[in-house]
Design an enzyme around this catalytic site. Structure first.
Site, PDB file in Angstrom:
ATOM      1  CE1 TYR A 181      42.220  37.032  45.565  1.00  0.00           C
ATOM      2  CE2 TYR A 181      40.096  35.955  45.753  1.00  0.00           C
ATOM      3  CZ  TYR A 181      40.937  37.005  46.057  1.00  0.00           C
ATOM      4  OH  TYR A 181      40.481  38.030  46.860  1.00  0.00           O
TER       5      TYR A 181
ATOM      6  CB  VAL B 176      38.789  44.230  56.817  1.00  0.00           C
ATOM      7  CG1 VAL B 176      40.193  44.517  57.336  1.00  0.00           C
ATOM      8  CG2 VAL B 176      38.781  42.906  56.058  1.00  0.00           C
TER       9      VAL B 176
END
Length: 300
Positions: A51, A151
C-alpha cells in the site's frame, strides 16, 4: 505510548514494538483509547509494501475503544463515547491509543462486545459492500471463492439473510463451518467446476473471489456478465478478466447496520482468538500463514 508496527518494508523481521507519541486528532478524526483491534491480511501486506507505506508505521486498520479527544469538523461524537471504526490511512490501531476516521466510525452499544465491534469495519464491511456492488436479488445464486475466510464468513451470512443462495468454495476442513452458516460447500482443486454445477444446476449469477490467482481464473468463466465478477484478492487479474474490485462504502451508516445485525444475532463476526497486544507478532504470523479460522483480535 507503546505500539506494534514495522520499521521498514519487508518481512516479519521488520516488525516490532515501537515507542511513539500519542497522536493528536486532526479534522474529521477521533482519538480513542483502544479496547480491541482487529488483525487482517492487509496488515502483513502493508508491512510488505503493498500500500505504499514505507515505515516506520504502526499496524492495525480497525479498532473499538473509548473516545478521549475529538478533532475539528466532527459531529455526533463526544469524549467518553464507546465507538468502533477504521483508522485513517489503514494504520495505527495496534497501540494504546489510535486515531479513527469519524466518518467511518459508529457508536458501540453494550450488546456488541468491543472484540466483535473491532472486526466489523474491514471484513464484514467489505462483505456488505460486495453484496451491494453485485446488486443481487433474493433467489439469486452467488459463488464465494474462499468462503471460510475472514470476509467469506460474513458474506455468506449476509447473503443468506438477504435470501441469496450461496455456493461456498472452501477447504474440506472448513466445510462444516460454511454449511453451518447456510452455504453449499464445495472443495477446491481438480473438478471444481463440475462440483459447482452439481451444487447449482441453474448456474451462478455472480462470483465474489477472496483467493485470487488461478483459483480466480478457474471460476471467472461461471459468469458471462463480468460486472458480476468481484475480487478483493487479485485486483490486476480480476480487471484483466473483465471484473472489478469492491467499491467500499466506508460510512457510519454501514457500521451501524452491521452492529445492529451482531446485536440481533443475525451476524456472527466469528472472533476465534483474542490475544494481548504483547502477542501481536504471533497473531500476525497466524493470519499471514493462513492458520486461523475466523478473526483474531488484539487487546492492549
Amino acid at each position: 505510548m507503546r505500539a506494534y508496527g514495522f520499521t521498514e518494508v519487508g518481512g516479519p523481521e521488520k516488525e516490532g514494538f515501537l515507542d511513539v507519541p500519542v497522536p493528536d486528532p486532526g479534522p474529521g478524526e477521533l482519538l480513542v483509547r483502544v479496547r480491541a483491534a482487529g488483525v487482517n491480511p492487509g496488515d502483513w501486506r502493508l508491512r510488505e509494501g503493498s500500500y505504499g507505506v514505507l515505515g516506520p508505521a504502526v499496524l492495525g486498520r480497525e479498532v473499538a475503544g473509548t473516545v478521549t479527544a475529538v478533532g475539528s469538523d466532527v459531529d455526533g461524537f463526544s469524549v467518553g463515547d464507546e465507538v468502533f471504526g477504521g483508522c485513517p490511512g489503514m494504520v495505527g490501531g495496534w497501540a494504546e491509543q489510535a486515531l479513527v476516521t469519524a466518518s467511518f466510525a459508529a457508536h458501540r452499544s453494550d450488546a456488541v462486545p468491543p472484540e466483535m465491534a473491532a472486526v466489523l469495519p474491514v471484513a464484514a464491511g467489505t462483505a456488505h459492500d460486495a453484496l451491494r456492488n453485485l446488486g443481487l436479488r433474493a433467489g439469486a445464486t452467488l459463488l464465494v471463492n474462499g468462503a471460510g475466510g475472514g470476509v467469506g464468513i460474513p458474506v455468506v451470512q449476509l447473503a443468506r439473510a438477504w435470501g441469496i443462495t450461496v455456493v461456498g468454495v472452501a477447504s474440506p476442513a472448513k466445510h462444516d463451518l460454511v454449511a453451518g452458516f447456510g452455504a453449499i460447500p464445495v472443495a477446491y482443486g481438480d473438478g471444481l467446476l463440475d462440483r459447482v454445477r452439481a451444487a447449482a444446476p441453474g448456474g451462478v449469477d455472480a462470483v465474489f473471489d477472496l483467493v485470487g490467482g488461478e483459483a480466480l481464473r478457474t471460476v471467472a468463466g461461471l459468469v458471462a456478465d463480468r460486472s458480476k465478477l468481484l475480487s478483493v484478492a487479485d485486483k490486476p487479474l480480476v480487471r484483466e478478466l473483465g471484473g472489478r474490485d469492491v467499491e467500499r462504502d466506508r460510512s457510519t451508516a454501514v457500521l451501524t447496520g452491521l452492529a445492529e445485525l451482531v446485536a440481533s444475532k443475525a451476524l456472527d463476526p466469528r472472533v476465534t482468538r483474542v490475544r494481548p497486544l504483547d502477542e501481536a507478532g504471533e497473531a500476525l504470523a497466524e493470519v499471514e500463514n493462513g492458520h486461523v479460522v475466523g478473526k483474531v483480535v488484539l487487546v492492549p
